[in-house]
Design a protein around this motif. Structure first.
Motif, PDB file in Angstrom:
ATOM      1  N   ALA A  19      47.355  32.005  60.290  1.00  0.00           N
ATOM      2  CA  ALA A  19      47.792  32.901  61.329  1.00  0.00           C
ATOM      3  C   ALA A  19      47.491  32.668  62.770  1.00  0.00           C
ATOM      4  N   THR A  20      46.395  32.343  63.039  1.00  0.00           N
ATOM      5  CA  THR A  20      45.829  31.515  64.463  1.00  0.00           C
ATOM      6  C   THR A  20      46.753  30.666  64.710  1.00  0.00           C
ATOM      7  N   VAL A  21      47.309  29.711  63.949  1.00  0.00           N
ATOM      8  CA  VAL A  21      48.090  28.715  64.180  1.00  0.00           C
ATOM      9  C   VAL A  21      49.589  29.344  64.810  1.00  0.00           C
ATOM     10  N   ALA A  22      49.976  29.927  63.724  1.00  0.00           N
ATOM     11  CA  ALA A  22      51.287  30.671  63.949  1.00  0.00           C
ATOM     12  C   ALA A  22      51.314  31.559  65.089  1.00  0.00           C
ATOM     13  N   ILE A  23      50.329  32.242  65.491  1.00  0.00           N
ATOM     14  CA  ILE A  23      50.231  32.931  66.734  1.00  0.00           C
ATOM     15  C   ILE A  23      50.080  32.111  68.110  1.00  0.00           C
ATOM     16  N   PHE A  24      49.306  31.137  68.130  1.00  0.00           N
ATOM     17  CA  PHE A  24      49.196  30.420  69.162  1.00  0.00           C
ATOM     18  C   PHE A  24      50.542  29.629  69.372  1.00  0.00           C
ATOM     19  N   LEU A  25      51.036  28.954  68.519  1.00  0.00           N
ATOM     20  CA  LEU A  25      52.453  28.181  68.657  1.00  0.00           C
ATOM     21  C   LEU A  25      53.476  29.143  69.216  1.00  0.00           C
ATOM     22  N   LEU A  26      53.615  30.454  68.615  1.00  0.00           N
ATOM     23  CA  LEU A  26      54.703  31.392  69.092  1.00  0.00           C
ATOM     24  C   LEU A  26      54.563  31.552  70.497  1.00  0.00           C
ATOM     25  N   LEU A  27      53.309  31.808  71.018  1.00  0.00           N
ATOM     26  CA  LEU A  27      53.254  32.295  72.264  1.00  0.00           C
ATOM     27  C   LEU A  27      53.336  31.021  73.217  1.00  0.00           C
ATOM     28  N   GLU A  28      53.195  29.871  72.790  1.00  0.00           N
ATOM     29  CA  GLU A  28      53.230  28.565  73.499  1.00  0.00           C
ATOM     30  C   GLU A  28      54.597  28.400  73.884  1.00  0.00           C
ATOM     31  N   VAL A  29      55.470  28.536  73.039  1.00  0.00           N
ATOM     32  CA  VAL A  29      56.908  28.353  73.018  1.00  0.00           C
ATOM     33  C   VAL A  29      57.741  29.658  73.674  1.00  0.00           C
ATOM     34  N   ALA A  30      57.046  30.513  73.801  1.00  0.00           N
ATOM     35  CA  ALA A  30      57.614  31.768  74.513  1.00  0.00           C
ATOM     36  C   ALA A  30      57.906  31.299  76.033  1.00  0.00           C
ATOM     37  N   VAL A 286      46.121  40.106  68.893  1.00  0.00           N
ATOM     38  CA  VAL A 286      47.185  40.035  67.857  1.00  0.00           C
ATOM     39  C   VAL A 286      46.152  39.499  66.601  1.00  0.00           C
ATOM     40  N   VAL A 287      45.313  38.452  67.071  1.00  0.00           N
ATOM     41  CA  VAL A 287      44.458  38.045  65.973  1.00  0.00           C
ATOM     42  C   VAL A 287      43.561  38.785  65.445  1.00  0.00           C
ATOM     43  N   LEU A 288      43.199  40.014  66.150  1.00  0.00           N
ATOM     44  CA  LEU A 288      42.260  41.013  65.875  1.00  0.00           C
ATOM     45  C   LEU A 288      42.854  41.882  64.783  1.00  0.00           C
ATOM     46  N   LEU A 289      44.046  42.040  64.966  1.00  0.00           N
ATOM     47  CA  LEU A 289      45.140  42.797  64.234  1.00  0.00           C
ATOM     48  C   LEU A 289      45.285  42.172  62.859  1.00  0.00           C
ATOM     49  N   VAL A 294      43.585  41.344  57.208  1.00  0.00           N
ATOM     50  CA  VAL A 294      43.004  40.547  56.144  1.00  0.00           C
ATOM     51  C   VAL A 294      41.758  41.602  55.582  1.00  0.00           C
ATOM     52  N   LEU A 295      40.966  42.201  56.359  1.00  0.00           N
ATOM     53  CA  LEU A 295      39.920  42.904  55.980  1.00  0.00           C
ATOM     54  C   LEU A 295      40.345  44.112  54.920  1.00  0.00           C
TER      55      LEU A 295
END
Length: 316
Positions: A19-30, A286-289, A294-295
């Motif tokens: 999820a961290t990889v997906a979030i990081f890449l999505l925001l980078e291409v925004a 978003v990562v915290l969410l 996950v928890l």
């Protein structure tokens, strides 16, 4: 049980990393440049480039990702571009609103839905069943933001029992805070209660049709006793799944409700971060969410094992 939890925990850790990889890449291409947004469209290009270097936005993609993840693992979520404040402080401040709102809404949803689902299932094909199913259909079809506005009109404008929005802070007192969260919690809870009630009814009807229910009735148990002692527990597994999903939805999906009621929660923080191109805030929240999801998923897996011990013996 320990092996069961270890397998689930490993799977969830891998999910969080993905999820961290997906979030990081999505925001980078925004589209958009945080430095340009902060400096203004007419800013000097050299000043914008200097700010990019200061923010670390000129570093290679892999370096920025690794730095971000390692810093988060140590509890350092960075500093907001807009507020010039550590993101951890912003999150802690907003979480004090969003977390109680989520728990409040989930508690209301569960307290409404489970009795309604049991009531409908025990009266299948009768007027009570049709009434519950009709109300739940209306609840599912009603957008929660529209329902929130109706609540404001009725309880704030007409009856003047609750404020139309805002949050006084927990320092104003526990009941003052709960009162401010009541209308938002109801607006979030009722559509979710409608879904949960229908799942509860369906699962309970399936359980009531099993052979062991007929055996229980043949042993002399009344219909109500058989439902309470046997059918209800077996019907809880799909219900627990929905409750876990609803917690995640309520935690991550309250952006509109928080804006309707002007609540300073995580949802509004993410919304403002997107508008202001404050990517470090957006990524961290978003990562915290995702971590909360996950928890909750792990907690639901544990609840499965407690409700049905046979699941502990199954391999993933």
């Amino acid at each position: 049980m320990i092996a069961f939890l270890a397998r689930r925990a490993l799977a969830l850790v891998l999910t969080l990393l993905a999820a961290t990889v997906a979030i990081f890449l999505l925001l980078e291409v925004a589209p958009g440049d945080p430095a340009l947004t902060m400096m203004g469209m007419n800013a000097d290009p050299e000043a914008v480039e200097a700010l990019r270097r200061e923010l670390g936005l000129d570093a290679p993609l892999v370096t920025r990702y690794a730095t971000w993840v390692l810093d988060m693992a140590q509890g350092d979520f960075g500093t907001s571009y807009t507020y010039k404040t550590p993101v951890s402080e912003l999150v802690a401040e907003r979480l004090a609103v969003s977390a109680p709102l989520t728990v409040y809404a989930l508690a209301l949803s569960t307290l409404i839905a489970i009795p309604a689902g049991v009531f409908a299932a025990s009266r299948r094909g009768r007027a009570g069943d049709y009434a519950v199913m009709g109300l739940t259909q209306a609840g599912i079809a009603t957008p929660n933001f529209w329902f929130a506005m109706l609540l404001v009109i009725l309880f704030s404008t007409v009856l003047q029992l609750f404020s139309a929005g805002g949050f006084p802070g927990w320092e104003a007192g526990f009941w003052a805070g709960i009162k401010a969260l009541t209308l938002p919690a109801v607006a979030l809870a009722l559509p979710q209660a409608s879904i949960l009630a229908r799942v509860m009814r369906s699962a309970l009807l399936d359980a009531m049709g099993e052979d062991w229910m007929r055996t229980a009735r043949a042993k002399g148990l009344s219909r109500g006793q058989a439902i309470r002692r046997h059918a209800l527990r077996n019907a809880l597994i799909p219900v627990l799944t929905i409750i876990g999903m609803q917690f995640s939805f309520l935690m991550a999906g309250a952006i509109i409700i928080e804006n309707v009621f002007f609540l300073p929660g995580l949802g509004r923080l993410v919304f403002q971060g997107v508008i202001q191109q404050d990517l470090i805030v957006v990524k961290s929240v978003v990562v915290l969410l995702v971590f909360a999801v996950v928890l909750v998923t792990l907690a639901v897996d544990v609840a499965y094992a407690l409700v049905d011990p046979r699941l502990r013996e199954r391999r993933p």
